[in-house]
Scaffold this motif. Structure first.
Motif, PDB file in Angstrom:
ATOM      1  N   MET A 157      32.230 -34.228 -28.075  1.00 30.11           N
ATOM      2  CA  MET A 157      33.388 -33.649 -28.751  1.00 30.11           C
ATOM      3  C   MET A 157      33.435 -32.144 -28.536  1.00 30.11           C
ATOM      4  O   MET A 157      32.396 -31.490 -28.438  1.00 30.11           O
ATOM      5  N   GLU A 158      34.668 -31.634 -28.472  1.00 32.18           N
ATOM      6  CA  GLU A 158      34.855 -30.181 -28.398  1.00 32.18           C
ATOM      7  C   GLU A 158      35.750 -29.747 -29.546  1.00 32.18           C
ATOM      8  O   GLU A 158      36.891 -30.189 -29.662  1.00 32.18           O
ATOM      9  N   VAL A 159      35.206 -28.888 -30.402  1.00 36.03           N
ATOM     10  CA  VAL A 159      35.961 -28.309 -31.510  1.00 36.03           C
ATOM     11  C   VAL A 159      36.456 -26.940 -31.066  1.00 36.03           C
ATOM     12  O   VAL A 159      35.676 -26.129 -30.537  1.00 36.03           O
ATOM     13  N   VAL A 160      37.732 -26.671 -31.270  1.00 41.73           N
ATOM     14  CA  VAL A 160      38.339 -25.421 -30.807  1.00 41.73           C
ATOM     15  C   VAL A 160      38.854 -24.622 -32.002  1.00 41.73           C
ATOM     16  O   VAL A 160      39.628 -25.138 -32.818  1.00 41.73           O
ATOM     17  N   LEU A 161      38.411 -23.375 -32.089  1.00 42.54           N
ATOM     18  CA  LEU A 161      38.955 -22.441 -33.075  1.00 42.54           C
ATOM     19  C   LEU A 161      40.010 -21.591 -32.395  1.00 42.54           C
ATOM     20  O   LEU A 161      39.778 -21.067 -31.293  1.00 42.54           O
ATOM     21  N   ARG A 162      41.150 -21.460 -33.027  1.00 42.81           N
ATOM     22  CA  ARG A 162      42.194 -20.563 -32.526  1.00 42.81           C
ATOM     23  C   ARG A 162      42.489 -19.558 -33.631  1.00 42.81           C
ATOM     24  O   ARG A 162      42.935 -19.937 -34.721  1.00 42.81           O
ATOM     25  N   ILE A 163      42.190 -18.299 -33.355  1.00 41.78           N
ATOM     26  CA  ILE A 163      42.338 -17.258 -34.370  1.00 41.78           C
ATOM     27  C   ILE A 163      43.340 -16.230 -33.884  1.00 41.78           C
ATOM     28  O   ILE A 163      43.189 -15.648 -32.805  1.00 41.78           O
TER      29      ILE A 163
END
Length: 391
Positions: free
Chosen positions: A181-187
């Motif tokens: 799995m790849e968790v992506v944060l977009r800030i």
């Protein structure tokens, strides 16, 4: 009632409207909205695998948390990282895992029920989960939008600390390269979005195995072809096809039209043969390649429905000086072979040479649409014009 999920799709900057139109036409999507470089929409969770049919989007993500973290830009590095880590408790991890499972057709260890129980125990008791042999692998990627100096922390800081907290709560194993799995944060400023990647490899990586110096992404080819408004029975030509990426994408996406690509260079023809081998049983018969001179095409007058091509930018190939002479010759020849009402879709970084070529014969063309498109960091002009007066 079927649960819905919001999807975040990255698209080529400049083609957001094209992608939004495809999504609205092909999917039972709701609330389709676009902004720079992305399109967002809602769809039933059990239908998200349909998104793999999309040909204009590069990557797909399921949004499972979004909120304003008040004052994130003003915080020190340590304060900001601690605040980002806190948000893990508010994320809908059940939705994230179920979206990943639905898209991948398999269940993670313990499924969505397990992450709900682990989060409950963490919040109520502070209990952390040990890594086990059954634990899934994951990585966290952080993408900050806008000026990077607006935050005291780096993207790497946010990703590593958020990932460490996931490891603590769920016992997932961190792996930068080999991950499930790849968790992506977009800030963006104080806005924080947390997403689960739904495709392991970018969707534009299709069709092409032999690359040339200016090979286009398949998603960009699709967007350009969409602007040409391809109809059943149309003959669509790419006079400067390179490795054939535009005709091949067209043949795959529009099986009821015919696509012809050509180039003057033998190496380009060889790449076309590698990318579209005629003896492959998987290939349709609606695409052919011919070696030719783009200024002297082997077509009768008024015989082609649409021309879609990527002009030489004057960067890797040719020069802007060459283009000032070449573009008018190309445009004149393409006007000859296009039917009245035929569509011409062209892309170039040399905007001035293209615009001047059109202006020299402005009475023959109607300008229907223009897009400023990001091509490898270059702002390029993609123009759709219609032949209104044959020679």
């Amino acid at each position: 009632m079927t649960e819905s999920v919001e999807l975040f799709c990255t698209v080529i900057t400049g083609f957001e409207k094209v992608a939004a139109k495809e999504i609205a036409q092909k999917l039972p999507a709701r609330n389709v909205e676009w902004s720079r470089g992305n399109v967002r929409f809602f769809i039933d969770l059990n239908l998200i695998s349909l998104t793999l049919k999309l040909r204009s989007v590069d990557n797909l993500y399921a949004v499972f948390y979004e909120n304003q973290v008040e004052g994130l830009q003003r915080m020190s590095k340590m304060e900001a990282i601690a605040e980002i880590q806190k948000q893990i408790s508010f994320c809908n991890w059940k939705l994230a895992v179920e979206a990943w499972q639905t898209m991948n057709g398999k269940k993670s260890s313990g499924g969505s029920e397990r992450v709900v129980e682990q989060m409950k125990q963490f919040i109520q008791e502070g209990k952390e989960t040990e890594v086990s042999d059954e634990s899934p692998t994951f990585r966290v990627t952080c993408k900050r939008c806008g000026e990077k100096s607006m935050h005291q922390f780096t993207s790497m800081d946010a990703a590593s600390k958020f990932g460490a907290q996931i490891n603590n709560v769920f016992g997932w194993k961190c792996s930068v390269k080999e991950f499930d799995m790849e968790v992506v944060l977009r800030i963006e400023r104080d806005q924080m979005t947390v997403m689960m990647a739904l495709n392991r490899e970018s969707l534009f990586k299709r069709n092409i195995c032999a690359y040339g110096p200016t090979t286009m992404r398949s998603t960009m080819c699709f967007c350009m072809l969409s602007l040409a408004d391809v109809h059943p029975g149309d003959i669509v030509v790419d006079p400067m096809c390179g490795g054939g990426s535009i005709p091949i994408e067209g043949a795959m996406a529009w099986s009821d039209a015919f696509f012809v690509g050509g180039d003057h260079h033998e190496l380009a023809m060889e790449r076309c043969r590698q990318n579209w081998p005629i003896d492959s049983p998987a290939n349709q018969s609606n695409c052919e390649f011919v070696q030719w001179d783009a200024t002297n095409l082997p077509f009768p007058d008024s015989s082609v429905d649409a021309i879609v091509t990527d002009l030489p930018f004057g960067k890797k190939i040719g020069s802007t000086t060459d283009n000032r002479l070449l573009y008018p010759r190309l445009i004149g020849e393409w006007k000859r072979v296009l039917k009245k009402g035929g569509r011409l879709v062209v892309m170039t970084h040399d905007k001035r040479s293209l615009e001047n070529s059109i202006l020299k014969d402005r009475s023959s063309w109607r300008n229907d649409a223009s897009h400023i498109v990001n091509v490898g960091g270059l702002n390029c002009l993609c123009l759709r014009i219609t032949n209104v007066k044959n020679v």
